[in-house]
Design a protein around this motif. Structure first.
Motif, PDB file in Angstrom:
ATOM      1  N   LEU A 196       5.605   3.744  -6.316  1.00 44.85           N
ATOM      2  CA  LEU A 196       4.314   3.279  -6.822  1.00 44.85           C
ATOM      3  C   LEU A 196       4.013   3.895  -8.179  1.00 44.85           C
ATOM      4  N   THR A 208      -4.345   4.140  -4.636  1.00 40.16           N
ATOM      5  CA  THR A 208      -5.288   3.524  -3.699  1.00 40.16           C
ATOM      6  C   THR A 208      -5.351   2.006  -3.848  1.00 40.16           C
ATOM      7  N   ALA A 209      -4.556   1.437  -4.761  1.00 40.54           N
ATOM      8  CA  ALA A 209      -4.567  -0.009  -4.995  1.00 40.54           C
ATOM      9  C   ALA A 209      -3.760  -0.740  -3.922  1.00 40.54           C
ATOM     10  N   LEU A 210      -3.995  -2.035  -3.832  1.00 40.87           N
ATOM     11  CA  LEU A 210      -3.236  -2.913  -2.944  1.00 40.87           C
ATOM     12  C   LEU A 210      -2.620  -4.030  -3.801  1.00 40.87           C
ATOM     13  N   PRO A 211      -1.579  -3.681  -4.576  1.00 44.68           N
ATOM     14  CA  PRO A 211      -1.004  -4.672  -5.488  1.00 44.68           C
ATOM     15  C   PRO A 211      -0.137  -5.695  -4.759  1.00 44.68           C
ATOM     16  N   THR A 212      -0.004  -6.848  -5.358  1.00 44.06           N
ATOM     17  CA  THR A 212       0.958  -7.836  -4.891  1.00 44.06           C
ATOM     18  C   THR A 212       2.251  -7.573  -5.655  1.00 44.06           C
ATOM     19  N   ASN A 256       6.236  -5.133 -10.205  1.00 47.61           N
ATOM     20  CA  ASN A 256       4.801  -5.324 -10.325  1.00 47.61           C
ATOM     21  C   ASN A 256       4.593  -6.429 -11.356  1.00 47.61           C
ATOM     22  N   VAL A 289       1.173   1.893 -10.559  1.00 49.84           N
ATOM     23  CA  VAL A 289       0.131   1.387  -9.664  1.00 49.84           C
ATOM     24  C   VAL A 289      -0.714   2.554  -9.172  1.00 49.84           C
ATOM     25  N   PRO A 290      -2.044   2.450  -9.234  1.00 47.54           N
ATOM     26  CA  PRO A 290      -2.882   3.499  -8.647  1.00 47.54           C
ATOM     27  C   PRO A 290      -2.580   3.629  -7.146  1.00 47.54           C
ATOM     28  N   SER A 327       0.855  -1.183   0.000  1.00 49.40           N
ATOM     29  CA  SER A 327       0.000   0.000   0.000  1.00 49.40           C
ATOM     30  C   SER A 327       0.890   1.232   0.000  1.00 49.40           C
ATOM     31  N   THR A 331       2.385  -5.820 -14.553  1.00 46.84           N
ATOM     32  CA  THR A 331       2.842  -5.003 -15.678  1.00 46.84           C
ATOM     33  C   THR A 331       4.285  -5.287 -16.078  1.00 46.84           C
TER      34      THR A 331
END
Length: 161
Positions: A143, A151-155, A115, A148-149, A89, A118
């Motif tokens: 980020l 507000t996203a919660l990327p792995t 990421n 990555v946005p 986050s 992508t």
């Protein structure tokens, strides 16, 4: 004896204080409020909007230079150790630079985050996450470099250089 307005006010306040000290309360019935009165009361209790100067955009908070962003986006030059994956986050946007606070490291080190959605990566400083937790916190510029946005919660995949 003639009472002044201040004396009357003082006497009224004293009586009000006595009823509060005695623990007695009185309730008076009021007629139902009209729609206009309710709307006016709601307008008064609504929090004021923040001042325009108090709103900062991500571009204003990102203090990295174009050169720093280009260096962070470069492919790794040396062998790396894959530490694992983490759900990430946005960290404190006031902390500049490229970093990730993660429970996957015990001491500061250089590394890279990827990421996998992508394929974009960023060279970052790996920082231990203090205070417990299982997710990671990523700097604003990192980020953005990963696309990555905020507000996203990327792995993300984490590597140590």
């Amino acid at each position: 004896m003639r009472l002044t307005p201040f004396a009357i006010l003082g006497f009224g306040l004293a009586l009000a204080g006595c009823s509060q000290m005695a623990g007695t309360t009185t309730r008076t019935e009021r007629p139902a409020a009209t729609a206009a009165q309710t709307s006016a009361a709601t307008e008064v209790t609504r929090a004021p909007a923040p001042r325009p100067a108090a709103r900062a955009t991500p571009a204003q908070l990102d203090t990295t230079t174009p050169e720093q962003r280009a260096a962070a986006a470069q492919a790794p030059a040396a062998a790396e150790e894959r530490l694992g994956t983490t759900v990430a986050s946005l960290g404190n946007p006031a902390e500049g630079g490229f970093w990730v606070k993660t429970p996957l490291v015990d001491a500061p080190a250089q590394g890279r985050i990827v990421n996998p959605a992508t394929g974009k990566s960023a060279k970052v400083e790996l920082r231990p996450l203090t205070g417990g937790g299982t997710g990671s916190q990523v700097s604003l510029p990192a980020l953005q470099l990963l696309g990555v946005p905020l507000t996203a919660l990327p792995t993300l995949e984490i590597y140590r250089s």
